[in-house]
Design an enzyme around this catalytic site. Sequence first.
Site, short mmCIF file in Angstrom:
data_model
loop_
_atom_site.label_atom_id
_atom_site.label_comp_id
_atom_site.label_asym_id
_atom_site.label_seq_id
_atom_site.Cartn_x
_atom_site.Cartn_y
_atom_site.Cartn_z
CB CYS A 1 46.20 6.36 2.81
SG CYS A 1 45.85 6.73 1.08
CD GLU B 1 43.66 9.96 2.82
OE1 GLU B 1 43.56 9.95 1.57
OE2 GLU B 1 42.82 9.44 3.55
CB CYS C 1 42.00 3.48 2.63
SG CYS C 1 43.49 3.65 1.63
CG HIS D 1 43.06 6.79 -1.70
ND1 HIS D 1 42.61 5.96 -0.69
CD2 HIS D 1 42.46 6.35 -2.84
CE1 HIS D 1 41.78 5.06 -1.20
NE2 HIS D 1 41.68 5.28 -2.50
N1 5HC Z 1 40.59 8.24 2.72
C1 5HC Z 1 40.26 8.30 1.43
N2 5HC Z 1 40.94 9.16 0.61
C2 5HC Z 1 40.62 9.25 -0.71
O1 5HC Z 1 41.24 10.04 -1.44
N3 5HC Z 1 39.61 8.45 -1.22
C3 5HC Z 1 39.20 8.62 -2.61
C4 5HC Z 1 39.24 7.41 -3.50
C5 5HC Z 1 38.06 7.64 -4.41
O2 5HC Z 1 38.42 8.57 -5.46
C6 5HC Z 1 37.05 8.29 -3.49
C7 5HC Z 1 36.19 7.33 -2.71
O3 5HC Z 1 35.29 6.72 -3.54
P1 5HC Z 1 33.76 6.47 -3.17
O4 5HC Z 1 33.53 6.92 -1.73
O5 5HC Z 1 32.98 7.30 -4.14
O6 5HC Z 1 33.57 5.00 -3.34
O7 5HC Z 1 37.82 9.02 -2.56
C8 5HC Z 1 38.93 7.58 -0.43
C9 5HC Z 1 39.22 7.48 0.89
C10 5HC Z 1 38.46 6.53 1.78
O8 5HC Z 1 39.29 5.67 2.47
ZN ZN Z 2 43.80 5.75 0.89
#
Ligand code: 5HC
Ligand code: ZN
Length: 165
Positions: A107, A80, A104, A78
């Site tokens: 993170c 973060e 999430c 992710h």
């Molecule tokens: N805070 C976040 N930072 C992120 O970098 N992500 C990333 C993980 C996945 O590559 C994408 C979420 O996948 P989706 O919304 O298409 O299913 O974003 C997702 C979240 C959400 O918690």
């Molecule tokens: Zn995360």
Amino acid sequence: MAGRTDYISWDEYFMGVALLSGLRSKDPSTQVGACIVNSQNKIVGAGYNGLPMGCSDEDFPWEKTGDFLQTKYPYVCHAELNAILNNIGMDLTGCRIYTALFPCNECSKAIIQSGIKEVIFLSDKYDGTHVSIASKRMLDTAKVSYRKVEAKRGHIQLSFDEKDV
Ligand SMILES: Nc1nc(=O)n([C@H]2C[C@H](O)[C@@H](COP(=O)(O)O)O2)cc1CO
Ligand SMILES: [Zn+2]
């Protein structure tokens, strides 16, 4: 001559850097960027969602559905976490993190453990999901504050045309 008054705010600047970082993402559905800033408003880390180093996009899936091991979820790092891991070699205690999407639970663990004290997000579209509830529970308990970014403008345009400088 008076100075400009329509310059971008700190929040717009750092969320802008987060969003620009997200444009590096190869995720076809969701591009997330994050930017870490210290108490002197200096950028100390940035990142976007992507596969770990050495894990090639040709060998790993970007699917959202299907067999878990054939989706992106077990593999993608992710934004973060990448911003934390990519930091310029500083203690992140007291820093704040700008992120396009609310962090999430995984993170948030890393945010808390690194000493970051504030999360500034743009979208909280997964609010109410188990991941988000667990994330907020940990942030609340650890006294890491979070708020939606304050932006006076709806978008920022960048031009690579030298005549526009
Ligand atoms: N805070 C976040 N930072 C992120 O970098 N992500 C990333 C993980 C996945 O590559 C994408 C979420 O996948 P989706 O919304 O298409 O299913 O974003 C997702 C979240 C959400 O918690
Ligand atoms: Zn995360």
